[in-house]
Design a protein around this motif. Structure first.
Motif, PDB file in Angstrom:
ATOM      1  N   SER A  29     105.108  78.027  -5.530  1.00 21.62           N
ATOM      2  CA  SER A  29     105.472  78.012  -4.122  1.00 21.62           C
ATOM      3  C   SER A  29     104.328  78.553  -3.276  1.00 21.62           C
ATOM      4  O   SER A  29     103.475  79.284  -3.742  1.00 21.62           O
ATOM      5  CB  SER A  29     106.727  78.852  -3.909  1.00 21.62           C
ATOM      6  OG  SER A  29     106.516  80.169  -4.353  1.00 21.62           O
ATOM      7  N   THR A  30     104.319  78.138  -2.010  1.00 24.58           N
ATOM      8  CA  THR A  30     103.344  78.695  -1.079  1.00 24.58           C
ATOM      9  C   THR A  30     103.881  80.013  -0.548  1.00 24.58           C
ATOM     10  O   THR A  30     105.085  80.268  -0.566  1.00 24.58           O
ATOM     11  CB  THR A  30     103.059  77.740   0.094  1.00 24.58           C
ATOM     12  OG1 THR A  30     104.282  77.456   0.771  1.00 24.58           O
ATOM     13  CG2 THR A  30     102.424  76.452  -0.386  1.00 24.58           C
ATOM     14  N   VAL A  85     103.888  82.716   2.704  1.00 26.03           N
ATOM     15  CA  VAL A  85     103.621  82.820   4.138  1.00 26.03           C
ATOM     16  C   VAL A  85     103.890  84.236   4.621  1.00 26.03           C
ATOM     17  O   VAL A  85     104.718  84.954   4.075  1.00 26.03           O
ATOM     18  CB  VAL A  85     104.473  81.822   4.962  1.00 26.03           C
ATOM     19  CG1 VAL A  85     104.109  80.395   4.621  1.00 26.03           C
ATOM     20  CG2 VAL A  85     105.951  82.053   4.764  1.00 26.03           C
ATOM     21  N   ASN A  91     105.405  86.950   7.105  1.00 30.97           N
ATOM     22  CA  ASN A  91     106.591  87.068   7.944  1.00 30.97           C
ATOM     23  C   ASN A  91     106.131  87.026   9.398  1.00 30.97           C
ATOM     24  O   ASN A  91     105.260  87.797   9.812  1.00 30.97           O
ATOM     25  CB  ASN A  91     107.307  88.389   7.637  1.00 30.97           C
ATOM     26  CG  ASN A  91     108.578  88.559   8.421  1.00 30.97           C
ATOM     27  OD1 ASN A  91     108.661  88.198   9.594  1.00 30.97           O
ATOM     28  ND2 ASN A  91     109.582  89.117   7.785  1.00 30.97           N
ATOM     29  N   GLY A 119     100.660  79.755   4.224  1.00 30.54           N
ATOM     30  CA  GLY A 119     101.529  78.614   3.979  1.00 30.54           C
ATOM     31  C   GLY A 119     100.801  77.425   3.381  1.00 30.54           C
ATOM     32  O   GLY A 119     101.428  76.458   2.976  1.00 30.54           O
ATOM     33  N   ASN A 148      99.003  78.548  -2.665  1.00 24.78           N
ATOM     34  CA  ASN A 148      99.906  79.195  -3.604  1.00 24.78           C
ATOM     35  C   ASN A 148      99.129  80.332  -4.277  1.00 24.78           C
ATOM     36  O   ASN A 148      97.941  80.530  -4.007  1.00 24.78           O
ATOM     37  CB  ASN A 148     100.487  78.201  -4.614  1.00 24.78           C
ATOM     38  CG  ASN A 148      99.446  77.558  -5.501  1.00 24.78           C
ATOM     39  OD1 ASN A 148      98.460  78.179  -5.895  1.00 24.78           O
ATOM     40  ND2 ASN A 148      99.646  76.293  -5.833  1.00 24.78           N
ATOM     41  N   GLU A 160     106.052  91.148  -0.589  1.00 22.72           N
ATOM     42  CA  GLU A 160     107.323  90.426  -0.475  1.00 22.72           C
ATOM     43  C   GLU A 160     108.502  91.405  -0.528  1.00 22.72           C
ATOM     44  O   GLU A 160     109.446  91.294   0.268  1.00 22.72           O
ATOM     45  CB  GLU A 160     107.429  89.390  -1.583  1.00 22.72           C
ATOM     46  CG  GLU A 160     108.616  88.480  -1.448  1.00 22.72           C
ATOM     47  CD  GLU A 160     108.655  87.419  -2.522  1.00 22.72           C
ATOM     48  OE1 GLU A 160     109.263  86.371  -2.249  1.00 22.72           O
ATOM     49  OE2 GLU A 160     108.119  87.633  -3.627  1.00 22.72           O
ATOM     50  N   GLU A 219     106.866  85.920   2.532  1.00 22.21           N
ATOM     51  CA  GLU A 219     107.973  85.098   2.052  1.00 22.21           C
ATOM     52  C   GLU A 219     107.410  83.934   1.233  1.00 22.21           C
ATOM     53  O   GLU A 219     106.310  83.470   1.500  1.00 22.21           O
ATOM     54  CB  GLU A 219     108.754  84.512   3.227  1.00 22.21           C
ATOM     55  CG  GLU A 219     109.302  85.538   4.178  1.00 22.21           C
ATOM     56  CD  GLU A 219     109.839  84.914   5.477  1.00 22.21           C
ATOM     57  OE1 GLU A 219     109.762  83.683   5.626  1.00 22.21           O
ATOM     58  OE2 GLU A 219     110.298  85.683   6.311  1.00 22.21           O
ATOM     59  N   ARG A 220     108.163  83.482   0.245  1.00 31.99           N
ATOM     60  CA  ARG A 220     107.773  82.302  -0.543  1.00 31.99           C
ATOM     61  C   ARG A 220     108.510  81.083  -0.004  1.00 31.99           C
ATOM     62  O   ARG A 220     109.659  81.169   0.368  1.00 31.99           O
ATOM     63  CB  ARG A 220     108.127  82.510  -2.016  1.00 31.99           C
ATOM     64  CG  ARG A 220     107.331  83.609  -2.660  1.00 31.99           C
ATOM     65  CD  ARG A 220     107.745  83.760  -4.116  1.00 31.99           C
ATOM     66  NE  ARG A 220     107.243  85.003  -4.642  1.00 31.99           N
ATOM     67  CZ  ARG A 220     106.140  85.113  -5.367  1.00 31.99           C
ATOM     68  NH1 ARG A 220     105.449  84.028  -5.640  1.00 31.99           N
ATOM     69  NH2 ARG A 220     105.728  86.266  -5.792  1.00 31.99           N
ATOM     70  N   ARG A 221     107.803  79.963  -0.006  1.00 26.30           N
ATOM     71  CA  ARG A 221     108.404  78.705   0.436  1.00 26.30           C
ATOM     72  C   ARG A 221     108.100  77.612  -0.562  1.00 26.30           C
ATOM     73  O   ARG A 221     107.014  77.546  -1.107  1.00 26.30           O
ATOM     74  CB  ARG A 221     107.863  78.305   1.799  1.00 26.30           C
ATOM     75  CG  ARG A 221     108.268  79.284   2.872  1.00 26.30           C
ATOM     76  CD  ARG A 221     108.317  78.649   4.211  1.00 26.30           C
ATOM     77  NE  ARG A 221     108.730  79.653   5.189  1.00 26.30           N
ATOM     78  CZ  ARG A 221     108.164  79.825   6.352  1.00 26.30           C
ATOM     79  NH1 ARG A 221     107.169  79.031   6.720  1.00 26.30           N
ATOM     80  NH2 ARG A 221     108.595  80.744   7.181  1.00 26.30           N
ATOM     81  N   GLY A 222     109.070  76.714  -0.713  1.00 29.95           N
ATOM     82  CA  GLY A 222     108.838  75.532  -1.547  1.00 29.95           C
ATOM     83  C   GLY A 222     109.310  75.676  -2.894  1.00 29.95           C
ATOM     84  O   GLY A 222     109.323  76.047  -3.859  1.00 29.95           O
TER      85      GLY A 222
END
Length: 89
Positions: free
Chosen positions: A3-4, A6, A8, A46, A49, A80, A86-89
């Motif tokens: 995951s990417t 990002v 906050n 973002g 990774n 985190e 935060e992790r996305r994906g």
């Protein structure tokens, strides 16, 4: 695929020379990042990774990939847990 990561959006941050200062979303917490953690923070945009961030650390600081991976994952996990990333994906 990893995951990417990002930042906050509620966190205020500023670079002062090689250091980054973070102010938490409540304004009561202040964190200072050293130059390694500062680079990791900046790359948490973002678009990257953890593996890509580690590769950037290898280039910038001439460290072994295994060291960079450990540093990146530990730093990301810590930030985190503090609610700064935060992790996305």
């Amino acid at each position: 695929m990893d995951s990417t990561i990002v930042r906050n959006e509620d966190v205020i941050w500023r670079r002062i020379e090689e250091t980054i200062i973070l102010i938490g979303k409540d304004g009561l917490e202040i964190h200072t990042l050293n130059k390694t953690a500062a680079l990791i923070w900046e790359l948490c945009d973002g678009a990257n990774n953890a593996d890509e961030i580690a590769a950037s650390l290898c280039e910038r600081f001439n460290v072994l990939p295994v060291e960079a991976c450990v540093d990146v994952r530990e730093t990301i996990n810590k930030l985190e847990r503090m609610g700064l990333l935060e992790r996305r994906g």
